[in-house]
Design an enzyme around this catalytic site. Structure first.
Site, PDB file in Angstrom:
ATOM      1  N   SER A   1       0.910  -1.262   0.029  1.00  0.00           N
ATOM      2  CA  SER A   1      -0.042  -0.086   0.006  1.00  0.00           C
ATOM      3  C   SER A   1       0.813   1.244   0.145  1.00  0.00           C
ATOM      4  O   SER A   1       2.016   1.244   0.420  1.00  0.00           O
ATOM      5  CB  SER A   1      -0.888  -0.081   1.351  1.00  0.00           C
ATOM      6  OG  SER A   1      -1.674  -1.179   1.356  1.00  0.00           O
TER       7      SER A   1
HETATM    8  N1  SAH Z   1      -0.996  -4.999   4.236  1.00  0.00           N
HETATM    9  C1  SAH Z   1      -0.090  -5.204   2.861  1.00  0.00           C
HETATM   10  C2  SAH Z   1      -0.829  -4.823   1.778  1.00  0.00           C
HETATM   11  C3  SAH Z   1      -1.079  -5.970   1.008  1.00  0.00           C
HETATM   12  S1  SAH Z   1      -2.269  -6.163  -0.469  1.00  0.00           S
HETATM   13  C4  SAH Z   1       1.166  -4.514   2.801  1.00  0.00           C
HETATM   14  O1  SAH Z   1       1.695  -3.857   3.830  1.00  0.00           O
HETATM   15  O2  SAH Z   1       2.112  -4.776   1.921  1.00  0.00           O
HETATM   16  C5  SAH Z   1      -3.566  -7.085   0.161  1.00  0.00           C
HETATM   17  C6  SAH Z   1      -2.976  -8.588   0.653  1.00  0.00           C
HETATM   18  O3  SAH Z   1      -4.222  -9.253   0.920  1.00  0.00           O
HETATM   19  C7  SAH Z   1      -2.709  -9.383  -0.638  1.00  0.00           C
HETATM   20  O4  SAH Z   1      -1.255  -9.864  -0.227  1.00  0.00           O
HETATM   21  C8  SAH Z   1      -3.496 -10.337  -0.925  1.00  0.00           C
HETATM   22  O5  SAH Z   1      -2.930 -11.559  -1.265  1.00  0.00           O
HETATM   23  C9  SAH Z   1      -4.230 -10.673   0.439  1.00  0.00           C
HETATM   24  N2  SAH Z   1      -5.466 -11.101   0.575  1.00  0.00           N
HETATM   25  C10 SAH Z   1      -6.587 -11.143  -0.055  1.00  0.00           C
HETATM   26  N3  SAH Z   1      -7.609 -11.833   0.182  1.00  0.00           N
HETATM   27  C11 SAH Z   1      -7.254 -12.370   1.545  1.00  0.00           C
HETATM   28  C12 SAH Z   1      -7.896 -13.379   2.361  1.00  0.00           C
HETATM   29  N4  SAH Z   1      -9.135 -13.658   2.171  1.00  0.00           N
HETATM   30  N5  SAH Z   1      -7.003 -13.826   3.336  1.00  0.00           N
HETATM   31  C13 SAH Z   1      -5.718 -13.264   3.581  1.00  0.00           C
HETATM   32  N6  SAH Z   1      -5.068 -12.594   2.728  1.00  0.00           N
HETATM   33  C14 SAH Z   1      -5.794 -12.137   1.626  1.00  0.00           C
END
Ligand code: SAH
Length: 214
Positions: free
Chosen positions: A62
């Site tokens: 993000s």
């Molecule tokens: N917090 C992260 C942003 C990641 S983007 C950072 O600081 O980099 C969102 C993430 O959510 C992705 O990696 C995606 O694979 C994950 N995601 C999506 N659906 C999910 C679910 N049901 N359970 C766990 N992770 C999930």
């Protein structure tokens, strides 16, 4: 710290403040955690720009100001047990680890879980537990939580996550259809029910059910 690193750091914090991240504890946490460590390959040189960037498995880290705004909206207290859904690069979890007693973070891509764990170990962030799984069901074993942060967008707040929030607990999450503009909302559980606040428009990758293959 070299002059160049100090200058870059000052600029990074200045940008966060100018975009509304004003909470001192949040800024201190973001000063301590180097975003550059969480971005591999070609995009590493852009780590200090206020922009989301691609990470492995087609996901994104993000935008720093959004990480800051979500973190301050969560009002994390030092004794709190926090759940993050969507570990991704691990950056947001690392920032939370500076503010909370313990952070549980769930990710559906096993590869991202492995990579984030390596970084947490290297940085000696021992209060983070990283779990491969579907975070839309929360983490019943460790529930309830003082704070829950979801970093992928669902159409509505997932019921199991609401159910795993303590009284006086706060959850921050993006909601809305994945290809449209979503809303960042804050949900507070009170003695009598749930209070909703709309914070701002955002754009996140979708929350997807089930564990991924890679
Ligand atoms: N917090 C992260 C942003 C990641 S983007 C950072 O600081 O980099 C969102 C993430 O959510 C992705 O990696 C995606 O694979 C994950 N995601 C999506 N659906 C999910 C679910 N049901 N359970 C766990 N992770 C999930």
């Amino acid at each position: 710290m070299t002059d160049r690193v100090a200058e870059r750091q000052m600029q990074f914090l200045y940008t966060l403040r100018s975009r509304g991240v004003t909470d001192a504890r949040t800024l201190t946490a973001m000063e301590k955690i180097d975003r550059g460590v969480f971005i591999r390959g070609l995009f590493a040189e852009r780590a200090y720009e206020d922009t989301p960037l691609p990470i492995n498995c087609g996901q994104t880290i993000s935008q720093p100001s959004i990480v800051g705004l979500m973190t301050q909206a969560l009002e994390v207290q030092p004794r709190d047990k926090v759940l993050e859904v969507g570990t991704g690069s691990g950056y947001q979890a690392a920032v939370l680890s500076q503010l909370a007693r313990r952070v549980y973070t769930i990710e559906r891509h096993p590869r991202l879980v492995r990579e984030a764990r390596e970084i947490f170990t290297a940085l000696d962030l021992t209060n983070i537990t990283t779990i491969a799984g579907d975070g839309s069901h929360g983490l019943p074993d460790q529930a309830p939580f003082d704070r829950i942060l979801v970093t992928a967008a669902a159409e509505d707040p997932p019921g199991p996550l609401l159910a795993q929030l303590k009284i006086n607990g706060i959850m921050v999450l993006p909601v809305g259809q994945s290809d449209n503009v979503q809303s960042l909302i804050r949900v507070r559980r009170t003695e009598t029910g749930l209070e909703y606040d709309e914070l701002r428009p955002v754009r996140f990758v979708p929350l997807i059910e089930g564990l991924a293959q890679d």
